[in-house]
Write an enzyme that holds these catalytic residues in place. Structure first.
Site, PDB file in Angstrom:
ATOM      1  N   GLY A 199       0.757  -1.274  -0.153  1.00 18.50           N
ATOM      2  CA  GLY A 199       0.089  -0.074   0.141  1.00 18.50           C
ATOM      3  C   GLY A 199       0.802   1.248  -0.103  1.00 18.50           C
ATOM      4  N   ARG A 239       1.592  -6.500  -5.894  1.00 15.99           N
ATOM      5  CA  ARG A 239       2.929  -6.080  -6.109  1.00 15.99           C
ATOM      6  C   ARG A 239       3.363  -6.438  -7.596  1.00 15.99           C
ATOM      7  NH1 ARG A 239       6.805  -5.795  -1.559  1.00 15.99           N
ATOM      8  NH2 ARG A 239       5.438  -5.425   0.277  1.00 15.99           N
ATOM      9  N   ARG A 286       1.109 -14.507   5.302  1.00 13.03           N
ATOM     10  CA  ARG A 286       0.677 -13.758   4.069  1.00 13.03           C
ATOM     11  C   ARG A 286      -0.168 -14.351   3.150  1.00 13.03           C
ATOM     12  NH1 ARG A 286       5.596 -10.236   2.111  1.00 13.03           N
ATOM     13  NH2 ARG A 286       4.122  -8.479   1.412  1.00 13.03           N
ATOM     14  N   ASP A 293      15.526  -0.717   0.642  1.00 15.28           N
ATOM     15  CA  ASP A 293      15.575  -1.404   1.690  1.00 15.28           C
ATOM     16  C   ASP A 293      17.222  -1.651   1.912  1.00 15.28           C
ATOM     17  OD1 ASP A 293      12.859  -1.751   2.200  1.00 15.28           O
ATOM     18  OD2 ASP A 293      12.709  -3.905   2.214  1.00 15.28           O
ATOM     19  N   ALA A 336       8.350   0.637   1.008  1.00  9.06           N
ATOM     20  CA  ALA A 336       8.376   0.730  -0.244  1.00  9.06           C
ATOM     21  C   ALA A 336       8.308   2.535  -0.671  1.00  9.06           C
ATOM     22  CB  ALA A 336       7.447   0.091  -1.122  1.00  9.06           C
TER      23      ALA A 336
HETATM   24  C1  LIG Z   1       4.851  -8.104   4.906  1.00  5.52           C
HETATM   25  C2  LIG Z   1       5.111  -7.042   4.340  1.00  5.52           C
HETATM   26  C3  LIG Z   1       4.283  -6.083   4.091  1.00  5.52           C
HETATM   27  C4  LIG Z   1       4.893  -4.780   3.464  1.00  5.52           C
HETATM   28  N1  LIG Z   1       3.911  -3.678   3.453  1.00  5.52           N
HETATM   29  C5  LIG Z   1       4.330  -2.505   2.570  1.00  5.52           C
HETATM   30  C6  LIG Z   1       3.360  -1.526   2.227  1.00  5.52           C
HETATM   31  O1  LIG Z   1       2.017  -1.735   2.449  1.00  5.52           O
HETATM   32  N2  LIG Z   1       3.734  -0.261   1.773  1.00  5.52           N
HETATM   33  C7  LIG Z   1       5.005  -0.080   1.811  1.00  5.52           C
HETATM   34  O2  LIG Z   1       5.536   0.972   1.296  1.00  5.52           O
HETATM   35  N3  LIG Z   1       5.898  -0.962   1.895  1.00  5.52           N
HETATM   36  C8  LIG Z   1       5.794  -2.466   2.391  1.00  5.52           C
HETATM   37  N4  LIG Z   1       6.799  -3.211   2.774  1.00  5.52           N
HETATM   38  C9  LIG Z   1       8.108  -2.920   2.396  1.00  5.52           C
HETATM   39  C10 LIG Z   1       8.326  -3.021   0.795  1.00  5.52           C
HETATM   40  O3  LIG Z   1       7.846  -4.328   0.615  1.00  5.52           O
HETATM   41  C11 LIG Z   1       9.851  -2.854   0.649  1.00  5.52           C
HETATM   42  O4  LIG Z   1      10.101  -1.787   1.361  1.00  5.52           O
HETATM   43  C12 LIG Z   1      10.344  -2.772  -0.580  1.00  5.52           C
HETATM   44  O5  LIG Z   1       9.684  -3.976  -1.359  1.00  5.52           O
HETATM   45  C13 LIG Z   1      11.614  -2.931  -0.930  1.00  5.52           C
HETATM   46  O6  LIG Z   1      11.954  -2.775  -2.199  1.00  5.52           O
HETATM   47  P1  LIG Z   1      13.480  -2.951  -2.572  1.00  5.52           P
HETATM   48  O7  LIG Z   1      13.571  -2.607  -4.121  1.00  5.52           O
HETATM   49  O8  LIG Z   1      14.284  -1.770  -1.957  1.00  5.52           O
HETATM   50  O9  LIG Z   1      13.860  -4.252  -2.331  1.00  5.52           O
HETATM   51  P2  LIG Z   1      13.556  -5.560  -2.995  1.00  5.52           P
HETATM   52  O10 LIG Z   1      12.085  -5.645  -3.071  1.00  5.52           O
HETATM   53  O11 LIG Z   1      14.028  -6.786  -1.876  1.00  5.52           O
HETATM   54  O12 LIG Z   1      14.270  -5.869  -4.263  1.00  5.52           O
HETATM   55  C14 LIG Z   1      15.888  -5.903  -4.309  1.00  5.52           C
HETATM   56  C15 LIG Z   1      16.083  -6.493  -5.684  1.00  5.52           C
HETATM   57  O13 LIG Z   1      17.485  -6.671  -5.743  1.00  5.52           O
HETATM   58  C16 LIG Z   1      17.839  -7.926  -6.154  1.00  5.52           C
HETATM   59  N5  LIG Z   1      19.116  -8.385  -5.589  1.00  5.52           N
HETATM   60  C17 LIG Z   1      19.410  -8.788  -4.331  1.00  5.52           C
HETATM   61  N6  LIG Z   1      20.607  -9.135  -4.291  1.00  5.52           N
HETATM   62  C18 LIG Z   1      21.280  -8.915  -5.528  1.00  5.52           C
HETATM   63  C19 LIG Z   1      22.570  -8.895  -6.073  1.00  5.52           C
HETATM   64  N7  LIG Z   1      23.698  -9.342  -5.047  1.00  5.52           N
HETATM   65  N8  LIG Z   1      22.819  -8.536  -7.305  1.00  5.52           N
HETATM   66  C20 LIG Z   1      21.977  -8.191  -8.135  1.00  5.52           C
HETATM   67  N9  LIG Z   1      20.718  -8.174  -7.647  1.00  5.52           N
HETATM   68  C21 LIG Z   1      20.309  -8.322  -6.465  1.00  5.52           C
HETATM   69  C22 LIG Z   1      16.629  -8.943  -5.913  1.00  5.52           C
HETATM   70  O14 LIG Z   1      16.534 -10.196  -6.886  1.00  5.52           O
HETATM   71  C23 LIG Z   1      15.464  -7.992  -6.033  1.00  5.52           C
HETATM   72  O15 LIG Z   1      15.108  -7.832  -7.324  1.00  5.52           O
HETATM   73  C24 LIG Z   1       6.122  -4.555   3.482  1.00  5.52           C
HETATM   74  C25 LIG Z   1       7.205  -5.526   3.563  1.00  5.52           C
HETATM   75  C26 LIG Z   1       6.673  -6.616   4.177  1.00  5.52           C
HETATM   76  C27 LIG Z   1       7.951  -7.712   4.455  1.00  5.52           C
END
Ligand SMILES: Cc1cc2nc3c(=O)[nH]c(=O)nc-3n(C[C@H](O)[C@H](O)[C@H](O)COP(=O)(O)OP(=O)(O)OC[C@H]3O[C@@H](n4cnc5c(N)ncnc54)[C@H](O)[C@@H]3O)c2cc1C
Length: 450
Positions: free
Chosen positions: A48, A137, A219, A333, A346
């Site tokens: 969300g 998502r 979930r 993250d 996010a």
């Molecule tokens: C239960 C739950 C509910 C949530 N609900 C919400 C919500 O409602 N609203 C909200 O804002 N946030 C929410 N969040 C938080 C949100 O999901 C995260 O903050 C967000 O998805 C993080 O995105 P990101 O792209 O930073 O990391 P990630 O989604 O973890 O993406 C990282 C990417 O990097 C890639 N990767 C990893 N390591 C390497 C490597 N060594 N080399 C190359 N690629 C690599 C992975 O494959 C992945 O594609 C929730 C989280 C959880 C656990």
């Protein structure tokens, strides 16, 4: 096999990596995105975004905001309520009336004499007016991918290490698990909670790795047609929080109201498994909620047969989000993985992408990257670290573990204001501040692009 280019490297293609790519593309900043998986993908769950985050999407690019709206139910009338509820707070745990010595499933008698029972609304935890909502998502990711130039994406590239180039250029040489390397001016680490770029930036320090928060979550997705059968027409189309001792259950509509997203939280002191996502069963889930109301039990019965359990880890505060030799900066993250208790991980990652994009657009070349990352760190770190900490304490509040215990009037008062800093935030002011700081540096302010 070695490729050389003078542009930036984004590592990770989740919501943050793709949003950052959209932001850099808007500014004409050349970059390559390396993703370890064979393609872009997200888990089948909801996420969300509150109005301030949706507005930030619009600042990055109107197309990005439209991509979100395409997947969201933000156009439903209740999304435009003057004071929409982030969540309607209800009690789901039958131990509450028991412990309070109240009869007939009463959980509270409010100041005005209103009696509130298990499952009834105690109060609206108000959000803010504006476009907001939940999305699936995978749907969101599909829309984001459409806005990223395909030729910049390299898959099956798991980053192993980043070293400084030996030619004196200060460039970063990225090594991947497939044995290849690539040279870039700097690395933008968007590789999530288990980030390799974070490990490199923070070295052996303990804050490099995430720690278990004491909470885990089941979930699952339930078709709306099924949800209305045991929750009625009203509840599943609005965001609900059912609270209890050491646990809470969230439901909210996604996919334009066709699916109800369920996240059911519970507590345990430690997490032993190496895996953070493990299979579970409805029986296991029922055991965790055996003292909860019949509606919650019906909800569990409607969950997929094997709902996933997610161990909720979060980062300890990082002392920095960047390093200079070679240049790496952490985003989303990778910088500040939080528990999900404020639904903003996010969203705050999207803010990072906006500010970093604006800063990079304002510097004149590779020589200014160090300054750019320093300013980004100065602007973004305090706010995003606050998210991690307040999210942790948020769970304690909802789950009746804080010093307020199960005093629901005190909980309501606290919830009324505790998100002000997060939601009533003017990101444009941060942009101005960042650009002001940059102006103080000799080489900043040129219109030339990286
Ligand atoms: C239960 C739950 C509910 C949530 N609900 C919400 C919500 O409602 N609203 C909200 O804002 N946030 C929410 N969040 C938080 C949100 O999901 C995260 O903050 C967000 O998805 C993080 O995105 P990101 O792209 O930073 O990391 P990630 O989604 O973890 O993406 C990282 C990417 O990097 C890639 N990767 C990893 N390591 C390497 C490597 N060594 N080399 C190359 N690629 C690599 C992975 O494959 C992945 O594609 C929730 C989280 C959880 C656990």
């Amino acid at each position: 096999m070695t490729s050389r280019s003078s542009n930036l490297a984004i590592v990770g293609g989740g919501i943050t990596g793709l949003t950052l790519s959209i932001s850099l593309t808007k500014h004409g900043i050349s970059h390559t995105l390396y993703e370890s998986a064979a393609g872009f993908g997200e888990i089948g769950a909801g996420v969300g975004f509150e109005p301030n985050f949706v507005r930030t999407m619009g600042l990055i690019s109107p197309a990005l905001q439209e991509a979100f709206l395409t997947c969201a139910d933000a156009k439903r009338p209740e999304a435009f309520d003057k004071t929409p509820a982030f969540f309607q707070y209800r009690i789901g745990d039958l131990r509450v009336p028991e412990r309070k010595g109240l009869k007939d499933n009463l959980v509270a008698i409010k100041k005005d004499g209103t009696e509130v029972k298990i499952g009834e609304k105690l109060f609206d935890w108000r959000s803010r007016p504006g476009l907001r909502g939940g999305v699936h998502r995978a749907h969101l990711l599909d829309e984001l991918v459409k806005l990223v130039p395909p030729h910049i994406c390299k898959f099956k590239k798991r980053l192993i290490d980043v070293m400084e180039a030996e030619d004196g250029s200060g460039d970063a040489v990225l090594s991947f698990a497939d044995g290849t390397t690539a040279t870039h001016s700097a690395v933008l680490g968007c590789d999530g909670i288990k980030s390799r770029t974070r490990e490199i930036v923070l070295g052996g320090k303990e804050e490099a790795r995430a720690v278990f928060s004491g909470k885990y979550a089941y979930r699952g997705l339930i078709p709306m047609s099924k949800a209305v059968k045991f929750m009625g027409d009203y509840l599943p189309l609005r965001s609900q929080m059912f609270a209890g001792y050491h646990g809470h259950v969230l439901t909210f509509p996604i996919a334009k109201g066709t699916i109800m997203n369920v996240v059911a939280f519970s507590s345990r002191p430690t997490w032993e498994s190496e895996k953070w996502v493990v299979d579970s069963s409805r029986e296991e889930m029922l055991k965790d909620y055996e003292t909860w109301s019949p509606m919650i039990k019906e909800l569990i019965a409607a969950m997929p047969e094997k709902p996933d359990i997610w161990a909720l880890f979060n980062h300890r505060p990082a002392k920095t989000y960047h390093q200079t030799k070679p240049k790496i900066v952490l985003v989303g993250d990778a910088a500040h993985a939080s528990t999900p208790h404020q639904g903003a991980g996010a969203g705050v990652g999207v803010e990072d992408c906006y500010i970093l994009g604006e800063i990079l657009a304002a510097v004149s070349g590779n020589e200014d990257l160090e300054k750019a990352f320093k300013v980004y760190d100065e602007i973004r770190r305090p706010r995003s670290l606050k998210l991690v900490e307040t999210s942790r304490t948020g769970a304690q509040l909802y789950e009746l573990e804080s010093e307020l215990g199960d005093d629901f009037e005190a909980i309501e008062d606290r919830m009324e204001t505790r998100m002000d800093w997060l939601w009533d935030y003017d990101i444009a002011e941060d942009r101005e501040k960042a650009l002001q700081i940059l102006k103080g540096s000799a080489n900043a302010g040129s219109s030339a692009r990286l």
